[in-house]
Design a protein around this motif. Structure first.
Motif, PDB file in Angstrom:
ATOM      1  N   TYR A  43       0.859  -1.188   0.000  1.00 49.58           N
ATOM      2  CA  TYR A  43       0.000   0.000   0.000  1.00 49.58           C
ATOM      3  C   TYR A  43       0.897   1.241   0.000  1.00 49.58           C
ATOM      4  O   TYR A  43       2.091   1.139  -0.179  1.00 49.58           O
ATOM      5  N   ALA A  44       0.262   2.397   0.225  1.00 53.39           N
ATOM      6  CA  ALA A  44       1.041   3.636   0.191  1.00 53.39           C
ATOM      7  C   ALA A  44       2.074   3.648   1.321  1.00 53.39           C
ATOM      8  O   ALA A  44       1.938   2.928   2.305  1.00 53.39           O
ATOM      9  N   TYR A  46       3.207   5.744   4.187  1.00 49.89           N
ATOM     10  CA  TYR A  46       2.829   6.895   5.014  1.00 49.89           C
ATOM     11  C   TYR A  46       3.750   7.055   6.211  1.00 49.89           C
ATOM     12  O   TYR A  46       3.333   7.403   7.311  1.00 49.89           O
ATOM     13  N   ARG A  66     -12.271  19.621  -3.298  1.00 49.48           N
ATOM     14  CA  ARG A  66     -12.432  18.471  -4.185  1.00 49.48           C
ATOM     15  C   ARG A  66     -13.807  17.818  -3.979  1.00 49.48           C
ATOM     16  O   ARG A  66     -14.500  17.500  -4.935  1.00 49.48           O
ATOM     17  N   GLY A  89      -9.412   3.757   1.700  1.00 47.20           N
ATOM     18  CA  GLY A  89      -8.154   4.330   1.193  1.00 47.20           C
ATOM     19  C   GLY A  89      -8.106   5.823   1.449  1.00 47.20           C
ATOM     20  O   GLY A  89      -7.797   6.614   0.558  1.00 47.20           O
ATOM     21  N   LEU A 111     -10.887   4.044   6.683  1.00 46.83           N
ATOM     22  CA  LEU A 111     -10.123   2.821   6.412  1.00 46.83           C
ATOM     23  C   LEU A 111      -8.883   3.170   5.599  1.00 46.83           C
ATOM     24  O   LEU A 111      -8.987   3.781   4.532  1.00 46.83           O
ATOM     25  N   GLU A 112      -7.740   2.808   6.145  1.00 45.11           N
ATOM     26  CA  GLU A 112      -6.489   3.068   5.425  1.00 45.11           C
ATOM     27  C   GLU A 112      -5.481   2.000   5.853  1.00 45.11           C
ATOM     28  O   GLU A 112      -4.989   2.025   6.983  1.00 45.11           O
ATOM     29  N   PRO A 113      -5.172   1.049   4.957  1.00 44.36           N
ATOM     30  CA  PRO A 113      -4.264  -0.032   5.349  1.00 44.36           C
ATOM     31  C   PRO A 113      -2.879   0.464   5.734  1.00 44.36           C
ATOM     32  O   PRO A 113      -2.183  -0.177   6.518  1.00 44.36           O
ATOM     33  N   ALA A 160      -9.549  -2.811   2.039  1.00 44.76           N
ATOM     34  CA  ALA A 160     -10.992  -2.625   1.898  1.00 44.76           C
ATOM     35  C   ALA A 160     -11.747  -3.942   1.742  1.00 44.76           C
ATOM     36  O   ALA A 160     -12.940  -4.008   2.026  1.00 44.76           O
ATOM     37  N   ASN A 176     -11.738   8.176  -2.874  1.00 50.16           N
ATOM     38  CA  ASN A 176     -11.170   9.087  -3.864  1.00 50.16           C
ATOM     39  C   ASN A 176      -9.846   8.528  -4.352  1.00 50.16           C
ATOM     40  O   ASN A 176      -8.907   8.373  -3.557  1.00 50.16           O
ATOM     41  N   SER A 177      -9.805   8.177  -5.626  1.00 49.78           N
ATOM     42  CA  SER A 177      -8.586   7.675  -6.249  1.00 49.78           C
ATOM     43  C   SER A 177      -8.069   6.421  -5.537  1.00 49.78           C
ATOM     44  O   SER A 177      -6.886   6.336  -5.207  1.00 49.78           O
ATOM     45  N   HIS A 181      -6.464   1.326  -7.551  1.00 49.88           N
ATOM     46  CA  HIS A 181      -5.304   0.698  -6.902  1.00 49.88           C
ATOM     47  C   HIS A 181      -5.645  -0.668  -6.290  1.00 49.88           C
ATOM     48  O   HIS A 181      -4.757  -1.352  -5.796  1.00 49.88           O
TER      49      HIS A 181
HETATM   50  C1  LIG Z   1      -3.881   7.539  -4.455  1.00 49.31           C
HETATM   51  S1  LIG Z   1      -4.085   7.228  -2.770  1.00 49.31           S
HETATM   52  C2  LIG Z   1      -5.521   8.191  -2.404  1.00 49.31           C
HETATM   53  C3  LIG Z   1      -5.549   8.619  -0.974  1.00 49.31           C
HETATM   54  C4  LIG Z   1      -6.705   9.565  -0.625  1.00 49.31           C
HETATM   55  N1  LIG Z   1      -7.985   8.952  -0.865  1.00 49.31           N
HETATM   56  C5  LIG Z   1      -6.569  10.856  -1.386  1.00 49.31           C
HETATM   57  O1  LIG Z   1      -7.495  11.216  -2.121  1.00 49.31           O
HETATM   58  O2  LIG Z   1      -5.545  11.534  -1.217  1.00 49.31           O
HETATM   59  C6  LIG Z   1      -4.690   5.563  -2.754  1.00 49.31           C
HETATM   60  C7  LIG Z   1      -4.927   5.058  -1.340  1.00 49.31           C
HETATM   61  O3  LIG Z   1      -5.564   3.788  -1.417  1.00 49.31           O
HETATM   62  C8  LIG Z   1      -4.978   2.943  -0.447  1.00 49.31           C
HETATM   63  N2  LIG Z   1      -5.204   1.556  -0.896  1.00 49.31           N
HETATM   64  C9  LIG Z   1      -4.575   0.886  -1.870  1.00 49.31           C
HETATM   65  N3  LIG Z   1      -5.080  -0.356  -1.991  1.00 49.31           N
HETATM   66  C10 LIG Z   1      -6.068  -0.444  -1.068  1.00 49.31           C
HETATM   67  C11 LIG Z   1      -6.957  -1.481  -0.689  1.00 49.31           C
HETATM   68  N4  LIG Z   1      -6.926  -2.692  -1.277  1.00 49.31           N
HETATM   69  N5  LIG Z   1      -7.836  -1.229   0.293  1.00 49.31           N
HETATM   70  C12 LIG Z   1      -7.879  -0.012   0.881  1.00 49.31           C
HETATM   71  N6  LIG Z   1      -7.060   1.002   0.567  1.00 49.31           N
HETATM   72  C13 LIG Z   1      -6.159   0.773  -0.385  1.00 49.31           C
HETATM   73  C14 LIG Z   1      -3.525   3.353  -0.391  1.00 49.31           C
HETATM   74  O4  LIG Z   1      -2.894   2.982   0.802  1.00 49.31           O
HETATM   75  C15 LIG Z   1      -3.660   4.869  -0.540  1.00 49.31           C
HETATM   76  O5  LIG Z   1      -3.820   5.504   0.689  1.00 49.31           O
END
Ligand SMILES: C[S@@+](CC[C@H](N)C(=O)[O-])C[C@H]1O[C@@H](n2cnc3c(N)ncnc32)[C@H](O)[C@@H]1O
Length: 303
Positions: A43-44, A46, A66, A89, A111-113, A160, A176-177, A181
């Motif tokens: 994952y990201a 952080y 946004r 995420g 929720l944020e892994p 998630a 969001n975004s 992923h």
């Molecule tokens: C591009 S970032 C977006 C973060 C935030 N939503 C934003 O708009 O700034 C993608 C996020 O999705 C999380 N992520 C990636 N795969 C995921 C998963 N399977 N379940 C939950 N979160 C996930 C990442 O850790 C990251 O924080």
């Protein structure tokens, strides 16, 4: 010192061709992962240093704007009042939780892994500004530590597809975004189906671009084989599933009614006009040109 190293490294990366640059970034990601004690692999990143280095996390006004922008484009306000919300995420600084609470959410699951509690302490000033903005444009909201202590905001450190939330307990899901992923979209759809209540609504903003920030937002997608690219992004620690809007909609429609609103599209980019066979054979130019869309999901009711 760290900042100086980052600046020099960034300047160095600019002179490399794209493939070499990806290899260097991949090696750096793997070094970071091996040096991190509590990394949320896959994952990201952080860690405090990484969040500090990314200006997009530092501006609460942009985050609030946004949400308003998406609502304007959708032509509707998202109803938080009395709802149990899940944002998936949400990123390092609690996503839209404060806006959601100010707009009446009863409970907001963040929720944020890759969640790192140290970032919350470090970002005290961010949250002060964030609360001020929300106070001006939405309504008063208590301090973050009070919201966490009372359980109005709850952090879920999990992917998630495994929220651990009770069956039928969620009224509103946001992201969001993030969906671009998620590697195992079908498992996510099953989990959303399990936790969503009968009237639950979901809003997912999806970024279909190559995430590289260039003038042609698909330059690093449509010239390549998707399997190769997926493996590359996965090794870099930030998977991108490369599903296009019609594919993602089809997966979600297995369990939900899906309404897609395209927020940004441009089929005139060179990569869209001359894609590799894989993309050309499966999608129209209009579909390939979709950059950002919001998917609104509702439960399918019989009759
Ligand atoms: C591009 S970032 C977006 C973060 C935030 N939503 C934003 O708009 O700034 C993608 C996020 O999705 C999380 N992520 C990636 N795969 C995921 C998963 N399977 N379940 C939950 N979160 C996930 C990442 O850790 C990251 O924080």
């Amino acid at each position: 010192m760290r900042q100086a190293i980052r600046v020099v490294a960034k300047a160095g990366l600019r002179v490399l061709d794209w493939k070499t640059k990806q290899r260097v970034l991949e090696a750096a990601a793997s070094l970071r992962r091996s040096g991190r004690r509590n990394g949320a692999g896959g994952y990201a990143d952080y860690s405090v240093g990484s969040v500090d280095a990314s200006p997009k996390h530092a501006d609460p006004a942009k985050l609030i704007d946004r949400l308003f922008r998406y609502e304007r484009a959708l032509g509707e306000e998202i109803d938080f009042a009395g709802k149990t919300v899940l944002e998936i995420g949400a990123g390092p600084v609690l996503g839209w939780a404060l806006v959601g609470i100010a707009r009446g959410a009863a409970c907001y699951h963040v929720l944020e892994p890759a969640f790192n509690p140290a970032v919350l302490d470090r970002y005290a000033a961010y949250f002060r500004t964030h609360r001020q903005w929300i106070g001006r444009v939405v309504g008063e909201v208590p301090p973050v530590d009070e919201l966490l202590a009372s359980g109005a905001i709850r952090v879920v450190r999990a992917p998630a597809a495994r929220t651990g939330l009770p069956e039928g307990s969620v009224d509103l899901v946001l992201s969001n975004s993030v969906l671009e992923h998620v590697e195992h979209v079908d498992a996510l759809v099953d989990e959303l189906d399990r936790i969503c209540g009968p009237d639950a609504l979901q809003y997912h903003v999806v970024d279909f671009t190559d995430h590289q920030g260039g003038a042609d937002p698909f330059a690093h997608v449509y010239g390549h084989d998707p399997e190769e690219l997926r493996a590359l992004y996965r090794r870099r620690g930030m998977p991108i599933n490369l599903l296009r809007l019609p594919e993602l909609t089809e997966r979600l429609a297995r369990r939900f009614e899906v309404e897609a609103t395209v927020l940004l599209e441009d089929a005139s980019h060179p990569s869209v006009r001359s894609p590799e066979d894989y993309w050309r054979e499966r999608f129209t130019k209009e579909e390939l040109g979709i950059e950002v869309a919001v998917l609104k999901l509702a439960r399918r009711h019989a009759g």
